[in-house]
Design an enzyme around this catalytic site. Structure first.
Site, mmCIF file in Angstrom:
data_model
loop_
_atom_site.group_PDB
_atom_site.id
_atom_site.type_symbol
_atom_site.label_atom_id
_atom_site.label_comp_id
_atom_site.label_asym_id
_atom_site.label_seq_id
_atom_site.Cartn_x
_atom_site.Cartn_y
_atom_site.Cartn_z
ATOM 1 N N ASP A 35 9.172 2.827 0.751
ATOM 2 C CA ASP A 35 8.053 3.465 1.425
ATOM 3 C C ASP A 35 8.138 3.075 2.899
ATOM 4 O O ASP A 35 7.741 1.980 3.295
ATOM 5 C CB ASP A 35 6.730 3.010 0.798
ATOM 6 C CG ASP A 35 5.538 3.701 1.433
ATOM 7 O OD1 ASP A 35 5.700 4.253 2.546
ATOM 8 O OD2 ASP A 35 4.448 3.672 0.842
ATOM 9 N N TYR A 38 0.846 -1.195 0.000
ATOM 10 C CA TYR A 38 0.000 0.000 0.000
ATOM 11 C C TYR A 38 0.880 1.243 0.000
ATOM 12 O O TYR A 38 1.820 1.349 0.799
ATOM 13 C CB TYR A 38 -0.883 0.006 1.257
ATOM 14 C CG TYR A 38 -1.845 1.163 1.325
ATOM 15 C CD1 TYR A 38 -2.934 1.243 0.455
ATOM 16 C CD2 TYR A 38 -1.682 2.177 2.265
ATOM 17 C CE1 TYR A 38 -3.827 2.314 0.524
ATOM 18 C CE2 TYR A 38 -2.585 3.241 2.340
ATOM 19 C CZ TYR A 38 -3.647 3.301 1.465
ATOM 20 O OH TYR A 38 -4.536 4.358 1.531
ATOM 21 N N LYS A 71 3.547 8.923 9.393
ATOM 22 C CA LYS A 71 3.106 8.351 10.671
ATOM 23 C C LYS A 71 3.976 8.748 11.860
ATOM 24 O O LYS A 71 3.791 9.813 12.427
ATOM 25 C CB LYS A 71 3.027 6.831 10.525
ATOM 26 C CG LYS A 71 1.922 6.418 9.501
ATOM 27 C CD LYS A 71 1.477 5.004 9.685
ATOM 28 C CE LYS A 71 0.640 4.475 8.533
ATOM 29 N NZ LYS A 71 -0.784 4.488 8.775
#
Ligand code: PMP
Length: 437
Positions: A242, A143, A270
């Site tokens: 990522d 993702y 995050k």
């Protein structure tokens, strides 16, 4: 459901004006219903019905220091008094950039934005501009945000095509992007090599989660990330990690420092600002310089937001204290938790596979002893997982709806013991209820 009466009422009320009653689609899948909360401090949550929980969701990852850590709270309060939004330069931008460049191996320059999804977009754009090639290789089950041009081959549901495909994920997604992305199986270096041998002239970048946290926290096979690095260099393709989940979590310098593999570009989000919206693209100067050369556009009203950067400075400051002790402790506690859950599964004769590392791991109810890619995760027993999650909620432990656990620097040995007690009871409960296979 009596236990969640107030949450149920609020969920109903919420749906009257908020689309779906939740602010991000994934939250709708929480069982038995999306809960509403009234307080969240450290690792402890209280819902609107007064139920108390020990938290292992960390708000889907950001709360690496737990919720409302005093240093982060203080930094944000002080910053708000000074200025909260600027649209111009300020010194925190420099300080946090310097700190990130010290911590992250591939980081010679940084660029700020607010969410992981948009930072991914900048990295893809840099890769295309640097190479003059149009396509991106991504891997099935990974993702990289919800934007049209990368939300492909994320969680395709059976029946699956023989090989991974770039297929549209959602209605409304532009079919024009299908030609821009090549989706490959992960942990398969020969497969990637075959693709690059044939098509490298059109491939700008390879993007990967270095640990596949979005599909059961699968680990890269030994040597796999090194092989990606070698192939990217050989074929002149930009390697992008990522690290939105792995960053400032699996090691102070992210997965790239854990595995000793340096990508060309990496994306952080995050945890970097400990619960405030901040994302960062970092990378080698030759790529990042495309921005000041005005060859690649990068913009955003909230880029470099002072409140988020104050939170980031405080978060990174705490993470770096005492030789990085906070993350080391989180990792050690997480490893104890993994070992304890494994032992309980064995004792209870529950087929279970735990993937990941101490600070981010996942429980799969499966007889498999290994999973290498997304397709290997598909035959795990999700009914049993859901029953387990519900039993854990009953025992006062709050987990993510896909079976993932995040451990923070705020967790303690007492939390681990409490969680293991709950797991023991949950295993007994799912065994006696005979859910799943
Ligand atoms: N990349 C990865 C690996 C992610 O896990 C996520 C979010 N879960 C994103 C990108 C997108 O980040 P955001 O939700 O902040 O847009």
């Amino acid at each position: 459901m009596k236990r969640f009466k107030r949450s149920a009422q609020l969920f109903q009320k919420s749906q009257r004006h908020l689309a779906g009653g939740v602010s991000s689609m994934l939250r709708a899948s929480s069982k038995p219903l999306p809960l509403f909360f009234k307080s969240y401090s450290g690792t402890k949550l209280v819902d609107v019905d007064g139920n108390r929980y020990l938290d292992f969701t960390l708000a889907w990852g950001p709360l690496i220091l737990g919720s409302s850590h005093p240093a982060v709270t203080r930094a944000v309060q002080n910053q708000i008094r000074q200025f909260q939004c600027l649209g111009a330069q300020h010194e925190l931008e420099i300080e946090v950039a310097e700190k990130i460049c010290q911590m992250v191996p591939c980081s010679e320059r940084v660029a700020y934005s607010s969410t992981g999804s948009e930072a991914v977009q900048l990295a893809l754009r840099l890769a295309r501009a640097a190479t003059g090639r149009p396509k991106i290789v991504k891997f099935e089950g990974h993702y990289h945000g919800w934007m049209d041009n990368i939300l492909l081959g994320y969680h395709p549901q059976p029946p699956l095509q023989t090989a991974p495909q770039a297929e549209l994920t959602t209605e409304g997604q532009s079919p024009a992007i299908l030609g821009d992305v090549v989706v490959l199986p992960w942990n398969d270096a020969p497969g990637l090599e075959a693709c690059l041998r044939e098509r490298s002239h059109e491939i700008a970048g390879i993007i990967t989660e270095p640990i596949l946290c979005n599909s059961s926290c699968l680990m890269p096979l030994p040597g796999y990330l090194q092989a990606l690095r070698k192939l990217a260099t050989r074929y002149g393709v930009v390697l992008i990690f990522d690290e939105v989940i792995t960053g400032f979590r699996v090691a102070p310098g992210g997965a790239q420092s854990l595995f000793g593999v340096v990508p060309d570009l990496a994306i952080f989000g995050k945890a970097v600002a400990g619960g405030f919206p901040l994302s960062v693209v970092v990378g080698k100067k030759e790529f990042m310089d495309l921005i000041p050369q005005k060859r690649v556009t990068h913009a955003g009203t909230f880029n470099g937001n002072p409140v988020s950067l104050a939170a980031a400075r405080a978060t990174l400051g705490v993470l770096n204290a005492r030789g990085g002790a906070p993350l080391k402790s989180a990792r050690k506690l997480g490893e104890r938790l993994i070992a304890g859950i494994g032992r309980l599964a064995e004792e209870g004769e529950i087929p279970l596979l735990i993937n990941g590392v101490g600070t981010a791991f996942h429980l799969s109810f499966t007889v498999r002893s290994e999973m290498r890619n997304y397709r290997d995760t598909l035959d795990a027993d999700t009914q049993k997982r859901d029953a387990f999650l519900e039993a854990m909620l009953q025992e006062g432990v709050y987990l993510l709806s896909d079976g993932r656990w995040y451990v923070s620097a705020a967790h303690t040995q007492a939390d681990i013991e409490l969680a293991l007690k709950a797991v023991r009871k949950a295993f007994v409960r799912i065994k006696s209820s005979k859910v799943g296979g």
